[in-house]
Design an enzyme around this catalytic site. Sequence first.
Site, PDB file in Angstrom:
ATOM      1  CD  GLU A 151      -2.289   3.253  -1.741  1.00  0.00           C
ATOM      2  OE1 GLU A 151      -1.197   3.146  -2.349  1.00  0.00           O
ATOM      3  OE2 GLU A 151      -2.420   3.023  -0.532  1.00  0.00           O
ATOM      4  CG  HIS A 153      -3.738   9.670   3.212  1.00  0.00           C
ATOM      5  ND1 HIS A 153      -4.707   9.221   4.096  1.00  0.00           N
ATOM      6  CD2 HIS A 153      -3.481   8.634   2.382  1.00  0.00           C
ATOM      7  CE1 HIS A 153      -5.016   7.977   3.808  1.00  0.00           C
ATOM      8  NE2 HIS A 153      -4.290   7.584   2.775  1.00  0.00           N
TER       9      HIS A 153
END
Length: 212
Positions: A84, A11
Amino acid sequence: MKSKKIYLVRHGQTDYNLKGIVQGSGIDSSLNERGREQSRQFFDAYKDVPFDKVYTSKLKRTTESVEGFINLGIPHEMLSGLNEINWGTREGQVITPEEDAYYHWVIREWQNGNTTLPIEGGESPQDVYDRQKLAVEHIMSHEDEENILICMHGRAMRVLLCQVLNYPLHCMDEFEHSNLCLYLLNFTGSMFTVERFNDTNHLVPSEIGNKR
């Protein structure tokens, strides 16, 4: 199984990245202005790739990073397996010298092979590997998807690369990354190879972001 090209990206930058604050699966932050610019630059560079599917984690910083492709009408699926790592009690905390020392101790333990060690209150790399396995199997089961875009997170990306390339998990830090970097993977039908490694050529130099 048919061959595939997988465009695997991290990201774009968030304010947490910029300020050195720990974010993991429990922090659902948005991109900052630099991150949005990184997203635009990546889209401009790869908008002509005929993607069959976009996969992201369930955290909005990944969806925002590939929003341009989603807006084209490319099918999009969010998978929690791509989230994550959970950094536990460290999430949302400024990295003090003491916290930094603990972080580096945990990383050394992982590098020494203790990949089942969870960070305090969070996950271990093995935990992430195990939940990713189902996500990878799901993605690879769609034989009609030949060009795939996956957006996820730094530590989780390192774990996933170990998984698909058959690296020992303690080697995950060999896979460098930065905000909106690209790993281009080729799947031959039986194995993965890496065509591009931590590629940021689509970004201007000042846009290459936080590496933790």
